[in-house]
Design a protein around this motif. Structure first.
Motif, PDB file in Angstrom:
ATOM      1  N   VAL A   1      -2.396   4.851  -3.224  1.00  0.00           N
ATOM      2  CA  VAL A   1      -3.430   5.607  -2.501  1.00  0.00           C
ATOM      3  C   VAL A   1      -2.839   6.856  -1.847  1.00  0.00           C
ATOM      4  O   VAL A   1      -3.237   7.241  -0.751  1.00  0.00           O
ATOM      5  CB  VAL A   1      -4.158   4.721  -1.451  1.00  0.00           C
TER       6      VAL A   1
ATOM      7  N   ASN B   1     -12.151  -1.570  -5.593  1.00  0.00           N
ATOM      8  CA  ASN B   1     -12.512  -2.235  -4.338  1.00  0.00           C
ATOM      9  C   ASN B   1     -13.992  -2.058  -4.035  1.00  0.00           C
ATOM     10  O   ASN B   1     -14.472  -0.927  -3.934  1.00  0.00           O
ATOM     11  CB  ASN B   1     -11.678  -1.653  -3.202  1.00  0.00           C
TER      12      ASN B   1
ATOM     13  N   LYS C   1      -8.150   0.552   2.937  1.00  0.00           N
ATOM     14  CA  LYS C   1      -7.680  -0.630   2.197  1.00  0.00           C
ATOM     15  C   LYS C   1      -7.067  -1.634   3.174  1.00  0.00           C
ATOM     16  O   LYS C   1      -7.289  -2.843   3.051  1.00  0.00           O
ATOM     17  CB  LYS C   1      -6.648  -0.254   1.126  1.00  0.00           C
TER      18      LYS C   1
ATOM     19  N   PHE D   1      -1.540  -1.047  -4.110  1.00  0.00           N
ATOM     20  CA  PHE D   1      -2.526   0.020  -3.923  1.00  0.00           C
ATOM     21  C   PHE D   1      -1.800   1.364  -3.992  1.00  0.00           C
ATOM     22  O   PHE D   1      -0.938   1.640  -3.153  1.00  0.00           O
ATOM     23  CB  PHE D   1      -3.210  -0.101  -2.553  1.00  0.00           C
TER      24      PHE D   1
ATOM     25  N   SER E   1      -4.396  -1.102  -8.018  1.00  0.00           N
ATOM     26  CA  SER E   1      -5.612  -0.348  -7.707  1.00  0.00           C
ATOM     27  C   SER E   1      -5.198   1.095  -7.423  1.00  0.00           C
ATOM     28  O   SER E   1      -4.312   1.331  -6.609  1.00  0.00           O
ATOM     29  CB  SER E   1      -6.271  -0.961  -6.465  1.00  0.00           C
ATOM     30  N   ARG E   2      -5.816   2.051  -8.115  1.00  0.00           N
ATOM     31  CA  ARG E   2      -5.519   3.476  -7.875  1.00  0.00           C
ATOM     32  C   ARG E   2      -6.738   4.126  -7.249  1.00  0.00           C
ATOM     33  O   ARG E   2      -7.817   4.146  -7.847  1.00  0.00           O
ATOM     34  CB  ARG E   2      -5.179   4.181  -9.195  1.00  0.00           C
ATOM     35  N   ALA E   3      -6.544   4.715  -6.054  1.00  0.00           N
ATOM     36  CA  ALA E   3      -7.670   5.326  -5.344  1.00  0.00           C
ATOM     37  C   ALA E   3      -8.189   6.561  -6.070  1.00  0.00           C
ATOM     38  O   ALA E   3      -9.346   6.953  -5.869  1.00  0.00           O
ATOM     39  CB  ALA E   3      -7.258   5.694  -3.931  1.00  0.00           C
TER      40      ALA E   3
ATOM     41  N   ILE F   1       0.872  -1.180   0.000  1.00  0.00           N
ATOM     42  CA  ILE F   1       0.000   0.000   0.000  1.00  0.00           C
ATOM     43  C   ILE F   1       0.907   1.228   0.000  1.00  0.00           C
ATOM     44  O   ILE F   1       1.688   1.413   0.941  1.00  0.00           O
ATOM     45  CB  ILE F   1      -0.911   0.018   1.251  1.00  0.00           C
TER      46      ILE F   1
END
Ligand SMILES: C[C@@]1(CC(=O)O)c2cc3[nH]c(cc4nc(cc5[nH]c(cc(n2)[C@H]1CCC(=O)O)[C@@](C)(CC(=O)O)[C@@H]5CCC(=O)O)C(CC(=O)O)=C4CCC(=O)O)c(CCC(=O)O)c3CC(=O)O
Ligand SMILES: NC(=O)C1=CN([C@@H]2O[C@H](COP(=O)(O)OP(=O)(O)OC[C@H]3O[C@@H](n4cnc5c(N)ncnc54)[C@H](O)[C@@H]3O)[C@@H](O)[C@H]2O)C=CC1
Length: 212
Positions: A79, A112, A27, A77, A100-102, A17
């Motif tokens: 983030v 998510n 997350k 992640f 995964s890109r916030a 993360i």
């Protein structure tokens, strides 16, 4: 956008993360029920993340992001609150690593969903990014509809189904017996922890007698 929903087994896999703010905390919390090996890369973390670190739930590398931070990671992640840093994370993510890109920009391998867990029962909600606030609201609706009594219920169903699979040979009888476990009165008994009634029902199913 039509995402393909799956349930990933991330036990013992490395999850990185990048960022230590409130979204990183969200997350991290979502990953806590798993046995993923979680590393947080960030110069700062929130107090809540710090308390998870004290409990040994994740490892913190107090630093700015560098590409080598992603070595061996299965999930990544991005983030942080800096688009340029999230871009750098994206650049460093190999094609076999899931990102995964916030900020929902650039490469998005997965998003998510909101999650409600009741033991083995996992309820997830997603609007495919259309309105995460609605996702959260629907999660809260589901959480009250499927209260904690479902934890015992699903555990009971799992054991009873196993028992039927092990002791009933005939295919059709097995199918009917497993379907009979979904009886609404049985659900009520299990959610009220009336285990004697539940067990008697399962025994009747197993002995081939139509229950009640
Ligand atoms: C695409 C996605 C990417 C991803 O996976 O992160 C994404 C993206 C973005 N979220 C934003 C905002 C908010 N996100 C939440 C909440 C959650 N967001 C979550 C997931 C996702 N959010 C993915 C798709 C979800 C879906 O399918 O609907 C949840 C479900 C799970 C989780 O975070 O892990 C979690 C619920 C936690 C729970 O309660 O369980 C709230 C509400 C709140 O916090 O109360 C707000 C404020 C209200 C609003 O803006 O709607 C912004 C704008 C940021 C900005 O303004 O700068 C972006 C970026 C953009 O949309 O451009
Ligand atoms: N997906 C979602 O649910 C939501 C997404 N967002 C998005 O997520 C972003 C982050 O939101 P918050 O966590 O609330 O921000 P925040 O400001 O609380 O946290 C940002 C974190 O990034 C870290 N960071 C900054 N530069 C870094 C670097 N070079 N290397 C490593 N870490 C670095 C900071 O130290 C801080 O810990 C927002 O800017 C927004 O784009 C925001 C709300 C909800």
């Amino acid at each position: 956008m039509n995402y393909f929903p799956v349930m990933l087994d991330v036990d013992y896999k490395k999850v990185v993360i990048v960022g230590g703010g409130h979204v990183a905390r969200q997350k991290l919390q979502a990953l806590l029920p798993t046995k993923a090996q979680i590393t947080i890369i960030s110069p700062t973390i929130t107090d809540e993340i710090a308390s998870y670190l004290e409990q040994g739930k994740a490892v913190w590398k107090k630093k700015y992001f560098e590409p080598s931070d992603l070595d061996d990671a299965s999930l990544v992640f991005a983030v942080t609150d800096q688009e340029s840093v999230n871009d750098a994370v994206e650049q460093a993510t190999q094609h076999w690593q899931l990102l995964s890109r916030a900020d929902a920009k650039g490469r998005v391998d997965f998003i998510n969903p909101a999650v409600v867990r009741r033991g083995d029962l996992t309820l997830t909600v997603s609007t495919s990014g259309a309105h995460p606030g609605l996702t959260r609201k629907l999660k809260e609706d589901l959480a009250s509809q499927f209260d904690d009594t479902f934890t015992d219920y699903i555990e009971f169903l799992k054991k009873a189904r196993r028992e039927i699979i092990q002791s009933v040979q005939d295919k059709n009888r097995k199918r009917d017996a497993i379907a009979a476990l979904l009886d609404s009165e049985l659900e009520m008994w299990a959610r009220e922890k009336k285990w004697d009634q539940c067990d008697a029902y399962v025994q009747k199913i197993l002995s081939g007698v139509q229950p009640i």
